[in-house]
Motif scaffolding. Structure first.
Motif, PDB file in Angstrom:
ATOM      1  N   MET A   1     -12.221  -2.649  18.062  1.00  0.00           N
ATOM      2  CA  MET A   1     -11.337  -3.667  17.917  1.00  0.00           C
ATOM      3  C   MET A   1      -9.783  -3.219  18.013  1.00  0.00           C
ATOM      4  SD  MET A   1     -11.214  -7.016  15.553  1.00  0.00           S
ATOM      5  CE  MET A   1     -12.258  -7.988  16.545  1.00  0.00           C
ATOM      6  N   LEU A   2      -9.085  -4.039  18.687  1.00  0.00           N
ATOM      7  CA  LEU A   2      -7.498  -3.827  18.795  1.00  0.00           C
ATOM      8  C   LEU A   2      -7.004  -3.911  17.480  1.00  0.00           C
ATOM      9  CD1 LEU A   2      -5.033  -3.775  20.465  1.00  0.00           C
ATOM     10  CD2 LEU A   2      -4.987  -6.504  20.177  1.00  0.00           C
ATOM     11  N   GLN A   3      -6.179  -2.729  17.334  1.00  0.00           N
ATOM     12  CA  GLN A   3      -5.496  -2.663  15.870  1.00  0.00           C
ATOM     13  C   GLN A   3      -3.840  -2.626  16.299  1.00  0.00           C
ATOM     14  OE1 GLN A   3      -5.926   0.797  13.709  1.00  0.00           O
ATOM     15  NE2 GLN A   3      -6.967  -0.474  12.022  1.00  0.00           N
ATOM     16  N   ARG A   4      -3.014  -3.589  15.605  1.00  0.00           N
ATOM     17  CA  ARG A   4      -1.705  -3.375  15.612  1.00  0.00           C
ATOM     18  C   ARG A   4      -0.941  -2.909  14.598  1.00  0.00           C
ATOM     19  NH1 ARG A   4      -0.618  -6.872  19.985  1.00  0.00           N
ATOM     20  NH2 ARG A   4      -2.066  -8.270  20.803  1.00  0.00           N
ATOM     21  N   LYS A   5       0.095  -2.176  14.738  1.00  0.00           N
ATOM     22  CA  LYS A   5       0.722  -1.692  13.495  1.00  0.00           C
ATOM     23  C   LYS A   5       2.135  -2.154  13.469  1.00  0.00           C
ATOM     24  CE  LYS A   5       2.202   2.717  11.524  1.00  0.00           C
ATOM     25  NZ  LYS A   5       2.370   4.359  11.665  1.00  0.00           N
ATOM     26  N   ALA A   6       2.591  -2.625  12.214  1.00  0.00           N
ATOM     27  CA  ALA A   6       3.993  -2.944  11.974  1.00  0.00           C
ATOM     28  C   ALA A   6       4.576  -2.149  10.917  1.00  0.00           C
ATOM     29  CB  ALA A   6       3.919  -4.424  11.590  1.00  0.00           C
ATOM     30  N   GLN A   7       5.771  -1.936  10.945  1.00  0.00           N
ATOM     31  CA  GLN A   7       6.484  -1.097  10.016  1.00  0.00           C
ATOM     32  C   GLN A   7       7.884  -1.580   9.960  1.00  0.00           C
ATOM     33  OE1 GLN A   7       5.671   2.937  12.151  1.00  0.00           O
ATOM     34  NE2 GLN A   7       7.931   3.352  12.574  1.00  0.00           N
ATOM     35  N   CYS A   8       8.389  -0.686   8.935  1.00  0.00           N
ATOM     36  CA  CYS A   8       9.780  -1.148   8.441  1.00  0.00           C
ATOM     37  C   CYS A   8      10.751  -0.099   9.231  1.00  0.00           C
ATOM     38  CB  CYS A   8      10.132  -0.797   6.989  1.00  0.00           C
ATOM     39  SG  CYS A   8       9.620   0.762   6.465  1.00  0.00           S
ATOM     40  N   HIS A   9      11.860  -0.197   9.187  1.00  0.00           N
ATOM     41  CA  HIS A   9      12.720   0.617   9.831  1.00  0.00           C
ATOM     42  C   HIS A   9      12.604   2.269   9.830  1.00  0.00           C
ATOM     43  CE1 HIS A   9      15.966   1.543  12.734  1.00  0.00           C
ATOM     44  NE2 HIS A   9      16.712   2.336  11.836  1.00  0.00           N
ATOM     45  N   CYS A  10      12.308   2.325   8.341  1.00  0.00           N
ATOM     46  CA  CYS A  10      12.168   3.951   8.209  1.00  0.00           C
ATOM     47  C   CYS A  10      10.644   4.603   8.066  1.00  0.00           C
ATOM     48  CB  CYS A  10      12.650   4.467   6.942  1.00  0.00           C
ATOM     49  SG  CYS A  10      11.731   3.545   5.173  1.00  0.00           S
ATOM     50  N   ALA A  11       9.601   3.470   8.390  1.00  0.00           N
ATOM     51  CA  ALA A  11       8.251   3.796   8.346  1.00  0.00           C
ATOM     52  C   ALA A  11       7.606   4.155   7.196  1.00  0.00           C
ATOM     53  CB  ALA A  11       7.951   4.830   9.383  1.00  0.00           C
ATOM     54  N   ALA A  12       8.239   3.962   5.935  1.00  0.00           N
ATOM     55  CA  ALA A  12       7.799   3.984   4.499  1.00  0.00           C
ATOM     56  C   ALA A  12       6.934   2.692   4.170  1.00  0.00           C
ATOM     57  CB  ALA A  12       8.847   4.028   3.631  1.00  0.00           C
ATOM     58  N   LEU A  13       6.878   1.510   5.088  1.00  0.00           N
ATOM     59  CA  LEU A  13       6.165   0.456   4.620  1.00  0.00           C
ATOM     60  C   LEU A  13       5.377   0.093   5.985  1.00  0.00           C
ATOM     61  CD1 LEU A  13       5.117  -1.791   2.963  1.00  0.00           C
ATOM     62  CD2 LEU A  13       7.173  -3.176   3.486  1.00  0.00           C
ATOM     63  N   THR A  14       4.205   0.172   5.993  1.00  0.00           N
ATOM     64  CA  THR A  14       3.489  -0.189   7.121  1.00  0.00           C
ATOM     65  C   THR A  14       2.282  -1.157   6.881  1.00  0.00           C
ATOM     66  OG1 THR A  14       1.686   1.705   6.789  1.00  0.00           O
ATOM     67  CG2 THR A  14       3.756   2.076   8.117  1.00  0.00           C
ATOM     68  N   VAL A  15       2.127  -1.861   7.883  1.00  0.00           N
ATOM     69  CA  VAL A  15       0.935  -2.966   7.754  1.00  0.00           C
ATOM     70  C   VAL A  15       0.058  -2.808   9.077  1.00  0.00           C
ATOM     71  CG1 VAL A  15       0.260  -5.372   7.869  1.00  0.00           C
ATOM     72  CG2 VAL A  15       2.490  -4.538   6.511  1.00  0.00           C
ATOM     73  N   LEU A  16      -1.083  -2.505   9.086  1.00  0.00           N
ATOM     74  CA  LEU A  16      -2.225  -2.371  10.072  1.00  0.00           C
ATOM     75  C   LEU A  16      -2.818  -3.756  10.078  1.00  0.00           C
ATOM     76  CD1 LEU A  16      -3.750   1.183   9.437  1.00  0.00           C
ATOM     77  CD2 LEU A  16      -2.055   0.343  11.348  1.00  0.00           C
ATOM     78  N   CYS A  17      -2.911  -4.216  11.480  1.00  0.00           N
ATOM     79  CA  CYS A  17      -3.576  -5.459  11.683  1.00  0.00           C
ATOM     80  C   CYS A  17      -4.707  -5.291  12.669  1.00  0.00           C
ATOM     81  CB  CYS A  17      -2.468  -6.442  11.933  1.00  0.00           C
ATOM     82  SG  CYS A  17      -1.424  -6.818  10.884  1.00  0.00           S
ATOM     83  N   GLU A  18      -5.861  -5.837  12.329  1.00  0.00           N
ATOM     84  CA  GLU A  18      -6.995  -5.905  13.311  1.00  0.00           C
ATOM     85  C   GLU A  18      -7.027  -7.097  14.083  1.00  0.00           C
ATOM     86  OE1 GLU A  18     -11.617  -6.179  12.194  1.00  0.00           O
ATOM     87  OE2 GLU A  18     -10.970  -4.343  11.911  1.00  0.00           O
ATOM     88  N   GLY A  19      -6.917  -6.810  15.305  1.00  0.00           N
ATOM     89  CA  GLY A  19      -7.284  -7.828  16.354  1.00  0.00           C
ATOM     90  C   GLY A  19      -5.706  -8.783  16.633  1.00  0.00           C
ATOM     91  N   ASP A  20      -6.095  -9.953  17.047  1.00  0.00           N
ATOM     92  CA  ASP A  20      -4.814 -10.572  17.365  1.00  0.00           C
ATOM     93  C   ASP A  20      -4.541 -11.505  16.467  1.00  0.00           C
ATOM     94  OD1 ASP A  20      -4.042 -10.126  19.976  1.00  0.00           O
ATOM     95  OD2 ASP A  20      -5.385 -11.170  20.989  1.00  0.00           O
ATOM     96  N   PRO A  21      -3.353 -12.059  16.009  1.00  0.00           N
ATOM     97  CA  PRO A  21      -3.115 -12.963  15.032  1.00  0.00           C
ATOM     98  C   PRO A  21      -3.805 -14.428  15.038  1.00  0.00           C
ATOM     99  CG  PRO A  21      -1.248 -12.846  16.140  1.00  0.00           C
ATOM    100  CD  PRO A  21      -2.030 -11.802  16.904  1.00  0.00           C
ATOM    101  N   THR A  22      -4.031 -14.908  13.820  1.00  0.00           N
ATOM    102  CA  THR A  22      -4.593 -16.415  13.984  1.00  0.00           C
ATOM    103  C   THR A  22      -3.424 -17.278  14.660  1.00  0.00           C
ATOM    104  OG1 THR A  22      -5.788 -15.870  12.028  1.00  0.00           O
ATOM    105  CG2 THR A  22      -5.463 -18.349  12.531  1.00  0.00           C
ATOM    106  N   PHE A  23      -2.398 -17.121  14.287  1.00  0.00           N
ATOM    107  CA  PHE A  23      -1.336 -17.881  15.172  1.00  0.00           C
ATOM    108  C   PHE A  23       0.116 -17.384  14.981  1.00  0.00           C
ATOM    109  CE2 PHE A  23      -1.271 -19.931  10.849  1.00  0.00           C
ATOM    110  CZ  PHE A  23      -0.014 -20.082  10.547  1.00  0.00           C
TER     111      PHE A  23
END
Length: 143
Positions: free
Chosen positions: A1-23
């Motif tokens: 499944m598709l994984q998307r990665k969000a992160q802050c400017h310095c990459a110390a805080l990351t969020v991995l999300c599976e698939g597309d957003p609900t909205f």
């Protein structure tokens, strides 16, 4: 499944999300304008079971115009706001679309607080627009 990665400017805080957003919501309220330093906030909403967060955060909490409780999570090192929680959206995370830095990210599916929208901001044609907040949004109707 598709994984998307969000992160802050310095990459110390990351969020991995599976698939597309609900909205994906554009919010033009003045609080979001001030928080983002932009004309509007663009947030991708994912169900909690599709989100993995890594890194420490500082939290800023506030009460929205309609009594909704909001918790914004910022990187303590660089100060970027990467994600937030809203009491009316239990079980979901709002993730800053810009934190994904992905030109192919899905477009907005709704626009909120239209009365505060800058006149030069164009909303994608055909998406629902509201004069209020997420409190009336049912995520089950957006997937």
């Amino acid at each position: 499944m598709l994984q998307r990665k969000a992160q802050c400017h310095c990459a110390a805080l990351t969020v991995l999300c599976e698939g597309d957003p609900t909205f994906v919501a554009m919010c033009h309220c003045q609080a979001c304008q001030r928080r983002t330093g932009s004309a509007f906030n663009l947030g991708a909403w994912y169900a909690a079971q599709h989100v993995v967060i890594s890194g420490e955060t500082h939290i800023f909490q506030r009460t929205g115009e309609e009594g909704m409780q909001l918790s914004y999570h910022f990187c303590p090192a660089c100060g970027a706001n990467v994600y937030w929680l809203a009491s009316s959206m239990e079980g979901f995370y709002g993730i800053a679309v810009g934190a994904f830095a992905d030109p192919d990210f899905p477009p907005p599916t709704l626009s909120l607080y239209e009365e505060y929208r800058a006149k030069w901001v164009k909303v994608p044609e055909g998406i629902p627009c509201s004069m209020t907040t997420l409190s009336g949004i049912n995520p089950k109707h957006h997937k």
